[in-house]
Motif scaffolding. Structure first.
Motif, mmCIF file in Angstrom:
data_model
loop_
_atom_site.group_PDB
_atom_site.id
_atom_site.type_symbol
_atom_site.label_atom_id
_atom_site.label_comp_id
_atom_site.label_asym_id
_atom_site.label_seq_id
_atom_site.Cartn_x
_atom_site.Cartn_y
_atom_site.Cartn_z
ATOM 1 N N UNK A 155 0.832 -1.208 0.000
ATOM 2 C CA UNK A 155 0.000 0.000 0.000
ATOM 3 C C UNK A 155 0.867 1.259 0.000
ATOM 4 N N UNK A 156 1.932 1.256 0.804
ATOM 5 C CA UNK A 156 2.849 2.403 0.807
ATOM 6 C C UNK A 156 3.537 2.557 -0.545
ATOM 7 N N UNK A 157 3.961 1.452 -1.119
ATOM 8 C CA UNK A 157 4.595 1.482 -2.434
ATOM 9 C C UNK A 157 3.630 2.028 -3.479
ATOM 10 N N UNK A 158 2.371 1.623 -3.405
ATOM 11 C CA UNK A 158 1.357 2.107 -4.344
ATOM 12 C C UNK A 158 1.176 3.614 -4.200
ATOM 13 N N UNK A 159 1.106 4.097 -2.961
ATOM 14 C CA UNK A 159 0.961 5.546 -2.744
ATOM 15 C C UNK A 159 2.127 6.319 -3.349
ATOM 16 N N UNK A 160 3.337 5.779 -3.184
ATOM 17 C CA UNK A 160 4.527 6.464 -3.699
ATOM 18 C C UNK A 160 4.544 6.508 -5.219
ATOM 19 N N UNK A 161 3.890 5.546 -5.889
ATOM 20 C CA UNK A 161 3.922 5.473 -7.357
ATOM 21 C C UNK A 161 2.684 6.058 -8.020
ATOM 22 N N UNK A 162 1.727 6.498 -7.229
ATOM 23 C CA UNK A 162 0.432 6.934 -7.753
ATOM 24 C C UNK A 162 0.556 7.953 -8.880
ATOM 25 N N UNK A 163 1.399 8.952 -8.723
ATOM 26 C CA UNK A 163 1.515 10.001 -9.733
ATOM 27 C C UNK A 163 2.303 9.531 -10.946
ATOM 28 N N UNK A 164 3.421 8.861 -10.707
ATOM 29 C CA UNK A 164 4.300 8.464 -11.819
ATOM 30 C C UNK A 164 3.735 7.306 -12.629
ATOM 31 N N UNK A 165 3.069 6.365 -11.974
ATOM 32 C CA UNK A 165 2.577 5.167 -12.672
ATOM 33 C C UNK A 165 1.268 4.694 -12.038
ATOM 34 N N UNK A 166 0.147 5.346 -12.393
ATOM 35 C CA UNK A 166 -1.129 5.012 -11.753
ATOM 36 C C UNK A 166 -1.574 3.560 -11.966
ATOM 37 N N UNK A 167 -1.233 2.984 -13.126
ATOM 38 C CA UNK A 167 -1.615 1.595 -13.377
ATOM 39 C C UNK A 167 -0.893 0.642 -12.431
ATOM 40 N N UNK A 168 0.417 0.862 -12.265
ATOM 41 C CA UNK A 168 1.182 0.027 -11.333
ATOM 42 C C UNK A 168 0.675 0.235 -9.904
ATOM 43 N N UNK A 169 0.354 1.474 -9.566
ATOM 44 C CA UNK A 169 -0.161 1.757 -8.223
ATOM 45 C C UNK A 169 -1.476 1.033 -7.988
ATOM 46 N N UNK A 170 -2.337 1.000 -8.993
ATOM 47 C CA UNK A 170 -3.616 0.294 -8.856
ATOM 48 C C UNK A 170 -3.393 -1.210 -8.671
ATOM 49 N N UNK A 171 -2.442 -1.776 -9.430
ATOM 50 C CA UNK A 171 -2.134 -3.202 -9.277
ATOM 51 C C UNK A 171 -1.609 -3.501 -7.875
ATOM 52 N N UNK A 172 -0.729 -2.617 -7.376
ATOM 53 C CA UNK A 172 -0.183 -2.819 -6.034
ATOM 54 C C UNK A 172 -1.265 -2.706 -4.969
#
Length: 199
Positions: A155-172
């Motif tokens: 969840x923390x990793x997803x939050x950190x990637x939300x802006x740069x890679x929203x698709x990866x953040x959603x998968x995480x």
């Protein structure tokens, strides 16, 4: 185990009721036989079951079983162990991101800080060893605690990637949710084992 040629010659798929019966029968046989034998070599061989037979064989036996069952719990433990073996870098990152937020789960999981890939593999092996030669409920709870830490880290990793890679953040985020559900299932299985009703 059937020889692959023999397996191919079997007609059709097993019906769901028969498949469920096979899952429960094999899980009971493996766990209870190993626990009765009290033989470290038997335990070690069962811990390495996926390496020797393949994840697909274990999946064929137990992956469709209900989570609150012995075969369902075994499937989750073997799948978790295989993930740790195949991707220790990601597991280590998620663990480091999640561990500070989950100190109680860290104690239950029992992973040293900071964990090395071998520490993570050893944890997965110790959990499975506990199923076959220790307190099965504690083994399930350790795996659940580990999953909760990984879920928090994802969840923390997803939050950190939300802006740069929203698709990866959603998968995480979906992965974090799946890990939380797996933790809940393992905790429920541990409670059932303690009550003598995990079958």
């Amino acid at each position: 185990m059937l020889d692959p040629v023999e397996a191919e010659s079997l007609p059709g798929e097993l019906d769901p009721a028969r498949r469920d019966e096979v899952a429960h029968t094999t899980a009971r046989a493996v766990v209870h036989t190993a626990r009765a034998a009290e033989d470290p070599e038997v335990v070690a061989r069962l811990v390495r079951l996926v390496e020797e037979e393949g994840l697909d064989v274990v999946a064929e036996l137990w992956s469709d079983a209900a989570p609150a069952s012995l075969p369902g719990a075994l499937w989750r433990l073997y799948a978790l162990r295989e993930w740790v073996r195949r991707d220790p870098r990601t597991i280590g990152l998620r663990y480091r991101l999640g561990v500070d937020v989950a100190p109680v789960h860290e104690v239950v999981a029992g992973v040293p800080r900071p964990p090395t890939p071998s520490d993570l593999r050893e944890l997965a092996d110790r959990v499975l060893s506990g199923v076959y030669g220790g307190d099965l409920a504690v083994a399930l709870e350790r795996a659940a605690a580990f999953c909760r830490i990984l879920a928090t880290g994802a969840a923390y990793d997803a939050d950190a990637r939300e802006t740069a890679d929203p698709d990866a953040a959603a998968r995480m985020t979906r992965g974090a949710s799946d890990l939380t559900r797996t933790a809940e299932e393992l905790e429920h299985a541990a409670a059932l084992w303690r009550a003598g009703s995990l079958d």
